[in-house]
Design a protein around this motif. Structure first.
Motif, PDB file in Angstrom:
ATOM      1  N   LEU A 414       0.825  -1.203   0.000  1.00  0.00           N
ATOM      2  CA  LEU A 414       0.000   0.000   0.000  1.00  0.00           C
ATOM      3  C   LEU A 414       0.860   1.255   0.000  1.00  0.00           C
ATOM      4  CD1 LEU A 414      -2.704  -1.161   2.560  1.00  0.00           C
ATOM      5  CD2 LEU A 414      -3.113  -0.667   0.145  1.00  0.00           C
ATOM      6  N   MET A 415       1.987   1.216   0.728  1.00  0.00           N
ATOM      7  CA  MET A 415       2.899   2.362   0.756  1.00  0.00           C
ATOM      8  C   MET A 415       3.475   2.650  -0.630  1.00  0.00           C
ATOM      9  SD  MET A 415       5.152   1.842   4.197  1.00  0.00           S
ATOM     10  CE  MET A 415       4.490   2.204   5.832  1.00  0.00           C
ATOM     11  N   THR A 416       3.780   1.602  -1.356  1.00  0.00           N
ATOM     12  CA  THR A 416       4.381   1.755  -2.684  1.00  0.00           C
ATOM     13  C   THR A 416       3.323   1.867  -3.779  1.00  0.00           C
ATOM     14  OG1 THR A 416       4.560  -0.653  -2.785  1.00  0.00           O
ATOM     15  CG2 THR A 416       6.509   0.554  -2.077  1.00  0.00           C
ATOM     16  N   ARG A 417       2.091   1.894  -3.403  1.00  0.00           N
ATOM     17  CA  ARG A 417       0.925   1.954  -4.285  1.00  0.00           C
ATOM     18  C   ARG A 417       0.915   0.816  -5.304  1.00  0.00           C
ATOM     19  NH1 ARG A 417      -1.967   5.963  -8.330  1.00  0.00           N
ATOM     20  NH2 ARG A 417      -4.037   5.194  -7.869  1.00  0.00           N
ATOM     21  N   LEU A 418       1.391  -0.332  -4.883  1.00  0.00           N
ATOM     22  CA  LEU A 418       1.149  -1.548  -5.640  1.00  0.00           C
ATOM     23  C   LEU A 418      -0.296  -1.982  -5.443  1.00  0.00           C
ATOM     24  CD1 LEU A 418       4.469  -3.443  -4.858  1.00  0.00           C
ATOM     25  CD2 LEU A 418       3.838  -2.341  -7.013  1.00  0.00           C
ATOM     26  N   TYR A 419      -0.871  -1.639  -4.297  1.00  0.00           N
ATOM     27  CA  TYR A 419      -2.294  -1.793  -4.039  1.00  0.00           C
ATOM     28  C   TYR A 419      -2.862  -0.423  -3.673  1.00  0.00           C
ATOM     29  CZ  TYR A 419      -1.320  -6.818  -3.129  1.00  0.00           C
ATOM     30  OH  TYR A 419      -0.923  -8.120  -3.216  1.00  0.00           O
ATOM     31  N   ASP A 420      -4.168  -0.265  -3.848  1.00  0.00           N
ATOM     32  CA  ASP A 420      -4.915   0.863  -3.296  1.00  0.00           C
ATOM     33  C   ASP A 420      -5.854   0.324  -2.223  1.00  0.00           C
ATOM     34  OD1 ASP A 420      -3.835   3.004  -4.644  1.00  0.00           O
ATOM     35  OD2 ASP A 420      -5.299   2.968  -6.269  1.00  0.00           O
ATOM     36  N   PRO A 421      -6.012   1.020  -1.116  1.00  0.00           N
ATOM     37  CA  PRO A 421      -6.874   0.508  -0.048  1.00  0.00           C
ATOM     38  C   PRO A 421      -8.342   0.498  -0.459  1.00  0.00           C
ATOM     39  CG  PRO A 421      -6.157   2.733   0.463  1.00  0.00           C
ATOM     40  CD  PRO A 421      -5.399   2.317  -0.755  1.00  0.00           C
ATOM     41  N   HIS A 422      -9.099  -0.426   0.130  1.00  0.00           N
ATOM     42  CA  HIS A 422     -10.540  -0.460  -0.087  1.00  0.00           C
ATOM     43  C   HIS A 422     -11.259   0.489   0.876  1.00  0.00           C
ATOM     44  CE1 HIS A 422      -9.527  -4.652  -1.692  1.00  0.00           C
ATOM     45  NE2 HIS A 422      -9.909  -3.940  -2.728  1.00  0.00           N
ATOM     46  N   ASP A 437       1.658  11.589  -9.458  1.00  0.00           N
ATOM     47  CA  ASP A 437       2.121  10.833 -10.620  1.00  0.00           C
ATOM     48  C   ASP A 437       2.721   9.511 -10.129  1.00  0.00           C
ATOM     49  OD1 ASP A 437       3.100  11.005 -13.680  1.00  0.00           O
ATOM     50  OD2 ASP A 437       4.682  10.129 -12.439  1.00  0.00           O
ATOM     51  N   LEU A 438       2.241   8.397 -10.687  1.00  0.00           N
ATOM     52  CA  LEU A 438       2.614   7.075 -10.180  1.00  0.00           C
ATOM     53  C   LEU A 438       4.104   6.804 -10.337  1.00  0.00           C
ATOM     54  CD1 LEU A 438       1.514   4.493  -8.907  1.00  0.00           C
ATOM     55  CD2 LEU A 438       1.058   3.624 -11.209  1.00  0.00           C
ATOM     56  N   ASP A 439       4.660   7.100 -11.498  1.00  0.00           N
ATOM     57  CA  ASP A 439       6.086   6.838 -11.724  1.00  0.00           C
ATOM     58  C   ASP A 439       6.949   7.727 -10.834  1.00  0.00           C
ATOM     59  OD1 ASP A 439       5.507   4.910 -13.625  1.00  0.00           O
ATOM     60  OD2 ASP A 439       5.585   6.324 -15.300  1.00  0.00           O
ATOM     61  N   ASP A 440       6.549   8.991 -10.688  1.00  0.00           N
ATOM     62  CA  ASP A 440       7.310   9.911  -9.845  1.00  0.00           C
ATOM     63  C   ASP A 440       7.269   9.465  -8.392  1.00  0.00           C
ATOM     64  OD1 ASP A 440       8.820  12.060  -9.108  1.00  0.00           O
ATOM     65  OD2 ASP A 440       7.156  13.491  -9.112  1.00  0.00           O
ATOM     66  N   LEU A 441       6.087   8.992  -7.950  1.00  0.00           N
ATOM     67  CA  LEU A 441       5.951   8.527  -6.569  1.00  0.00           C
ATOM     68  C   LEU A 441       6.871   7.340  -6.306  1.00  0.00           C
ATOM     69  CD1 LEU A 441       4.416   8.478  -3.826  1.00  0.00           C
ATOM     70  CD2 LEU A 441       2.790   6.912  -4.933  1.00  0.00           C
ATOM     71  N   ARG A 442       6.847   6.361  -7.195  1.00  0.00           N
ATOM     72  CA  ARG A 442       7.665   5.159  -6.982  1.00  0.00           C
ATOM     73  C   ARG A 442       9.148   5.463  -7.122  1.00  0.00           C
ATOM     74  NH1 ARG A 442       3.698   0.927 -10.236  1.00  0.00           N
ATOM     75  NH2 ARG A 442       2.119   0.769  -8.582  1.00  0.00           N
ATOM     76  N   ALA A 443       9.480   6.498  -7.903  1.00  0.00           N
ATOM     77  CA  ALA A 443      10.884   6.880  -8.032  1.00  0.00           C
ATOM     78  C   ALA A 443      11.441   7.410  -6.715  1.00  0.00           C
ATOM     79  CB  ALA A 443      11.052   7.916  -9.136  1.00  0.00           C
TER      80      ALA A 443
END
Length: 614
Positions: A414-422, A437-443
């Motif tokens: 969830l922290m890495t946004r591999l999942y989104d919480p329900h 931005d997903l790529d920027d966040l994971r970077a």
């Protein structure tokens, strides 16, 4: 298979992908496709021209038999206009034969090149789309089956390219032959075509049955691939040998494969039996037409050359019409498999960058916050996390402690946004993660998992994957390896940073578990992220190496929001704050000293582990 795909009409519906396939082939190489079509058009016209030349030659020979024998010698032969014309016709037939052979070879060459180019482009598209999908979609067995079917079709469907182009050639050939035959006996064409319809319908039925069988057997075929991997791979060889698993694994393989073979054999036998029955009807129709042609030739309606032309044309039409119609059946059948490929691209990720993303703050000032977060995995009513609230502040190290199933891994995803919480939200500096931005966040996140990947790449590349955009920066790679304690390991390798690792390819060297873990730790230094997640970072290290890692840990985590997961309490105790998780909730929270003073679950677990070292 859904009801829609099981219906016969779905076979025709699958043809909707053919225009897309043609566009992608043209995009791969417009010049080669144009060359192939031109060659196919040339080859399509050659049969009727060859038959017509044979007719003229036979009629010329019959005419020459009625004349006196020619004088010996080539000069006398070519001096006679009729015989010179006959020699010219033979030379022309030779030229057509050579042209046909050359066209076939050039067609094979161009279409092989087209197939390779298309397969490469399709593979790149498949990998790019797979990379964009959610982790949860990869973990879904149904989606794994879809991916497996799509992966098989990347190279398997390149044969459809040749089939479609061959069908184009067949249509032109049959049209030219039919035009020639229709000038003599058009009604016999109707007889042959009608006799072939049952055979085509029979083939249509069995190709549909074959596709249904392949579709439903995707999970079993994936299981067979896995059993082959377990029974014959370097990664599993040690356990297979030590535990004596070879017989068990091969037995499982034989059991699953036996079921598939029995079903395939039953289908093949039925297809062969009915295929013979219906093919016989076409053969009877052909010889009936042939008998009519012979009778009319004897009656004087046709010349010997006409007989040869019609007999050859009927023979080619008999086989050609059947092959064309069956080819259409094969195309519709293969188009269904092509549907397996294109339908994979219909899967859309749920975790995406918003239309107007907010910039990820740099530096991160507040950190991560979980607000009443709940998550449950697809297909289950059990919550992995429920009503979970906590924070990881910037510059703080938080350790997660708990048994298996406590929710530690789910929190990291969830922290890495591999999942989104329900339920609830995960915030970064007060902003929900989906707003970035997903790529920027994971970077901005550096995560080293316990089951990190051991890439069969060079040592330098294995470090560089922490920040692959800097793979050409040798100084940065060397500095990261030094800080992650991997430099001494790499320096001992024969080719140092250029040394291929792993056993998959020739020249590769494998490392010990602890050496691989140092490589993985170096990736964290390579990334220089502002949020750091370490899942069992020292699990494979000996005591001295573990001490050396944590002597540098403050350097690695300084100024970063750090999440540490470990079953070693000697590692956990150095965290600023410890969260004790149970059933997806925070049971206890505090520093090592505070939790020990409380005498709760953490103190119990710490004491049990400490006693094991006495």
């Amino acid at each position: 298979m859904t009801e829609r795909t099981a219906r016969p009409g779905a076979r025709l519906g699958a043809l909707r992908h053919l225009p897309t396939l043609v566009r992608e082939i043209a995009a791969a190489s417009p010049l080669l496709l144009a060359a192939s079509l031109s060659l196919r058009l040339l080859a399509a016209c050659l049969p009727v021209l060859s038959l017509y030349l044979a007719k003229l030659i036979l009629d010329g020979i019959v005419a020459e038999h009625a004349r006196p024998a020619p004088d010996p010698g080539l000069a006398a032969w070519f001096a006679d206009p009729g015989r010179a014309r006959l020699a010219g016709l033979v030379a022309a037939e030779l030229g057509l034969a050579l042209a046909s052979d050359l066209a076939d070879r050039l067609t094979s060459l161009t279409e092989t090149l087209i197939g390779d180019l298309y397969a490469n482009a399709a593979s790149l598209r498949l990998m790019a789309h797979a990379a964009a999908l959610d982790l949860a979609q990869f973990e879904d067995s149904a989606q794994q089956d879809r991916l497996e079917r799509a992966r098989r079709q990347v190279s398997g469907r390149t044969g459809l390219i040749g089939t479609v182009l061959w069908q184009f050639q067949s249509v032109v050939t049959l049209a030219s032959l039919a035009a020639g035959v229709a000038a003599f006996t058009p009604w016999l064409m109707v007889l042959i075509a009608a006799a072939l319809v049952p055979a085509v319908l029979n083939e249509w039925h069995f190709t549909q049955a074959g596709y249904r069988l392949a579709w439903f057997r995707s999970p079993e075929r994936r299981r067979l691939d896995y059993l082959r991997y377990v029974g014959a791979s370097v990664e599993t060889a040690k356990e297979v040998k030590l535990f004596g698993l070879s017989g068990y694994v091969t037995g499982l393989y034989a059991q699953v494969a036996g079921r598939l073979l029995a079903e395939s054999r039953s289908l093949a036998v039925a297809r062969a039996r009915w295929g013979f029955v219906f093919a016989s009807l076409g053969t009877l129709a052909y010889y009936g037409a042939y008998a009519v042609i012979v009778w009319r030739t004897v009656a004087g309606a046709f010349s010997v050359g006409d007989l040869a032309f019609l007999a050859g044309a009927f023979q080619r039409l008999h086989g050609g019409i059947k092959e064309m119609l069956l080819g259409f059946t094969q195309i519709t059948n293969q188009a269904q498999y092509l549907d397996d490929f294109y339908s994979f691209f219909e899967i859309r990720p749920q975790i995406r960058t918003p239309a107007h993303p907010r910039p990820v703050p740099s530096p991160i000032r507040e950190g991560l916050v979980f607000e009443d977060v709940g998550y449950r995995y697809p297909g289950t009513d059990t919550w992995a996390l429920r009503h979970l609230s906590f924070a990881v502040r910037a510059g703080e190290t938080v350790a997660l402690v708990g048994g298996n199933g406590a929710g530690k891994t789910t929190i990291v995803k969830l922290m890495t946004r591999l999942y989104d919480p329900h339920e609830g939200r995960v915030l970064l500096d007060g902003v929900p993660l989906p707003d970035y931005d997903l790529d920027d966040l994971r970077a901005r996140i550096g995560a080293i998992f316990q089951d990190f990947v051991r890439f069969d790449l060079t040592a330098g590349e294995n470090v560089a994957v922490g920040r692959i955009g800097a793979a050409a920066d040798a100084d940065r790679i060397a500095a990261a390896a030094s800080r992650g304690l991997a430099a001494p390991v790499i320096e001992r390798l024969p080719e140092r940073y250029a040394q291929p690792l792993g056993k998959r390819f020739a020249g590769g060297l494998d490392l010990s578990g602890g050496e691989w873990q140092k490589i993985a730790l170096s990736r964290a230094y390579m990334r220089a992220a502002e949020i750091l997640i370490l899942d069992e970072p020292t699990a494979a290290l000996d005591a001295r190496a573990e001490h050396d890692v944590f002597a540098r840990f403050r350097d690695l985590s300084a100024g970063r929001a750090t999440v540490l997961i470990s079953h070693r309490f000697s590692t956990v105790r150095m965290a600023d704050r410890i969260l004790v998780l149970e059933a997806g909730r925070v049971l206890e929270e505090g520093s090592h000293a505070a939790l020990m003073a409380r005498g709760g679950r953490y103190a119990e677990l710490f004491t049990l582990q400490a006693e094991g070292y006495r």
